[in-house]
Design a protein around this motif. Structure first.
Motif, mmCIF file in Angstrom:
data_model
loop_
_atom_site.group_PDB
_atom_site.id
_atom_site.type_symbol
_atom_site.label_atom_id
_atom_site.label_comp_id
_atom_site.label_asym_id
_atom_site.label_seq_id
_atom_site.Cartn_x
_atom_site.Cartn_y
_atom_site.Cartn_z
ATOM 1 N N MET A 1 1.101 7.801 -13.595
ATOM 2 C CA MET A 1 0.606 6.664 -12.842
ATOM 3 C C MET A 1 1.757 5.675 -12.583
ATOM 4 S SD MET A 1 -2.591 4.136 -13.808
ATOM 5 C CE MET A 1 -2.312 4.287 -15.519
ATOM 6 N N ILE A 2 2.625 5.473 -13.559
ATOM 7 C CA ILE A 2 3.715 4.524 -13.396
ATOM 8 C C ILE A 2 4.820 5.107 -12.529
ATOM 9 C CG2 ILE A 2 5.518 3.264 -14.608
ATOM 10 C CD1 ILE A 2 3.564 3.058 -16.973
ATOM 11 N N ARG A 3 5.235 6.293 -12.826
ATOM 12 C CA ARG A 3 6.351 6.896 -12.098
ATOM 13 C C ARG A 3 6.004 7.274 -10.669
ATOM 14 N NH1 ARG A 3 9.079 10.741 -16.714
ATOM 15 N NH2 ARG A 3 9.615 9.024 -18.095
ATOM 16 N N THR A 4 4.752 7.584 -10.429
ATOM 17 C CA THR A 4 4.346 8.008 -9.087
ATOM 18 C C THR A 4 3.691 6.888 -8.287
ATOM 19 O OG1 THR A 4 2.261 8.830 -9.978
ATOM 20 C CG2 THR A 4 4.077 10.419 -9.777
ATOM 21 N N LEU A 5 3.673 5.659 -8.841
ATOM 22 C CA LEU A 5 3.109 4.481 -8.169
ATOM 23 C C LEU A 5 1.676 4.708 -7.702
ATOM 24 C CD1 LEU A 5 6.192 3.280 -6.075
ATOM 25 C CD2 LEU A 5 5.396 2.417 -8.279
ATOM 26 N N GLN A 6 0.812 5.063 -8.640
ATOM 27 C CA GLN A 6 -0.597 5.303 -8.319
ATOM 28 C C GLN A 6 -1.471 4.257 -9.003
ATOM 29 O OE1 GLN A 6 -1.160 9.347 -9.543
ATOM 30 N NE2 GLN A 6 -0.301 10.161 -7.659
ATOM 31 N N GLY A 7 -1.442 3.051 -8.446
ATOM 32 C CA GLY A 7 -2.219 1.953 -8.988
ATOM 33 C C GLY A 7 -3.716 2.170 -8.907
ATOM 34 N N ASN A 8 -4.148 3.053 -8.025
ATOM 35 C CA ASN A 8 -5.584 3.330 -7.894
ATOM 36 C C ASN A 8 -6.147 4.042 -9.123
ATOM 37 O OD1 ASN A 8 -4.076 5.609 -7.285
ATOM 38 N ND2 ASN A 8 -5.596 6.409 -5.869
ATOM 39 N N LYS A 9 -5.291 4.588 -9.975
ATOM 40 C CA LYS A 9 -5.758 5.278 -11.181
ATOM 41 C C LYS A 9 -5.899 4.338 -12.378
ATOM 42 C CE LYS A 9 -3.992 9.829 -10.000
ATOM 43 N NZ LYS A 9 -3.193 10.970 -10.451
ATOM 44 N N LYS A 36 -4.832 -8.327 -13.704
ATOM 45 C CA LYS A 36 -5.013 -7.014 -13.096
ATOM 46 C C LYS A 36 -4.377 -6.909 -11.713
ATOM 47 C CE LYS A 36 -8.674 -3.639 -12.677
ATOM 48 N NZ LYS A 36 -10.107 -3.449 -12.829
ATOM 49 N N ALA A 37 -4.441 -7.960 -10.919
ATOM 50 C CA ALA A 37 -3.871 -7.911 -9.571
ATOM 51 C C ALA A 37 -2.363 -7.654 -9.627
ATOM 52 C CB ALA A 37 -4.165 -9.203 -8.823
ATOM 53 N N ALA A 38 -1.684 -8.308 -10.547
ATOM 54 C CA ALA A 38 -0.236 -8.110 -10.680
ATOM 55 C C ALA A 38 0.077 -6.711 -11.193
ATOM 56 C CB ALA A 38 0.350 -9.157 -11.611
ATOM 57 N N VAL A 39 -0.732 -6.209 -12.112
ATOM 58 C CA VAL A 39 -0.507 -4.868 -12.662
ATOM 59 C C VAL A 39 -0.706 -3.819 -11.570
ATOM 60 C CG1 VAL A 39 -1.313 -3.178 -14.345
ATOM 61 C CG2 VAL A 39 -1.137 -5.579 -14.998
ATOM 62 N N VAL A 40 -1.759 -3.954 -10.802
ATOM 63 C CA VAL A 40 -2.016 -3.000 -9.711
ATOM 64 C C VAL A 40 -0.882 -3.066 -8.685
ATOM 65 C CG1 VAL A 40 -3.559 -2.451 -7.782
ATOM 66 C CG2 VAL A 40 -4.500 -2.938 -10.034
ATOM 67 N N THR A 44 1.680 -0.065 -7.590
ATOM 68 C CA THR A 44 1.450 0.419 -6.234
ATOM 69 C C THR A 44 2.648 0.204 -5.307
ATOM 70 O OG1 THR A 44 -0.880 -0.107 -6.527
ATOM 71 C CG2 THR A 44 -0.150 0.303 -4.291
ATOM 72 N N LEU A 45 3.228 -0.982 -5.364
ATOM 73 C CA LEU A 45 4.290 -1.338 -4.426
ATOM 74 C C LEU A 45 5.635 -0.748 -4.848
ATOM 75 C CD1 LEU A 45 3.317 -5.084 -3.940
ATOM 76 C CD2 LEU A 45 2.808 -3.162 -2.446
ATOM 77 N N PRO A 46 6.464 -0.388 -3.885
ATOM 78 C CA PRO A 46 7.756 0.233 -4.211
ATOM 79 C C PRO A 46 8.848 -0.769 -4.569
ATOM 80 C CG PRO A 46 7.500 0.138 -1.852
ATOM 81 C CD PRO A 46 6.204 -0.378 -2.453
ATOM 82 N N TYR A 47 8.542 -2.068 -4.574
ATOM 83 C CA TYR A 47 9.557 -3.084 -4.827
ATOM 84 C C TYR A 47 9.900 -3.155 -6.306
ATOM 85 C CZ TYR A 47 7.665 -4.335 -0.321
ATOM 86 O OH TYR A 47 7.214 -4.288 0.956
ATOM 87 N N SER A 48 11.138 -3.562 -6.593
ATOM 88 C CA SER A 48 11.595 -3.660 -7.971
ATOM 89 C C SER A 48 12.505 -4.869 -8.113
ATOM 90 C CB SER A 48 12.356 -2.400 -8.362
ATOM 91 O OG SER A 48 12.948 -2.558 -9.621
ATOM 92 N N THR A 49 12.449 -5.525 -9.264
ATOM 93 C CA THR A 49 13.349 -6.639 -9.559
ATOM 94 C C THR A 49 14.499 -6.200 -10.450
ATOM 95 O OG1 THR A 49 12.034 -7.286 -11.467
ATOM 96 C CG2 THR A 49 11.503 -8.353 -9.365
ATOM 97 N N SER A 50 14.689 -4.911 -10.592
ATOM 98 C CA SER A 50 15.736 -4.404 -11.474
ATOM 99 C C SER A 50 17.127 -4.922 -11.136
ATOM 100 C CB SER A 50 15.734 -2.878 -11.484
ATOM 101 O OG SER A 50 14.530 -2.407 -12.032
#
Length: 82
Positions: A1-9, A36-40, A44-50
């Motif tokens: 779910m984390i690596r594949t960006l599947q927030g719907n799960k 929950k909104a931030a976690v989803v 889901t989104l491809p953006y990163s603050t890394s």
């Protein structure tokens, strides 16, 4: 779910966690539900603050290495040299 960006799960996962009866895992899930909104969005989104976090970490490291003895001028020279 984390690596594949599947927030719907996330929702089905939270339901399974509640059914497990593992107190620590349920507390973790409860913490996720509070924002929950931030976690989803994070799942889901491809953006990163890394990249930004990496720069902040580098700046903090340089500042810690001076042990608070350096003024702003010294810190600026040191950061520009790095």
């Amino acid at each position: 779910m984390i690596r594949t960006l599947q927030g719907n799960k996330l929702e089905p996962w939270l339901e399974r966690v509640q059914a497990t009866g593992v107190k620590e895992l349920q507390q973790f899930a409860h913490g996720l539900e509070r924002d929950k909104a931030a976690v989803v969005a994070g799942l889901t989104l491809p953006y990163s603050t890394s990249p930004v976090a990496g720069h902040i970490n580098r700046l903090k490291l340089l500042k810690r290495q001076s042990y608070g003895r350096a003024g702003l001028a010294h810190l600026s020279r040191r950061l520009l040299a790095a």
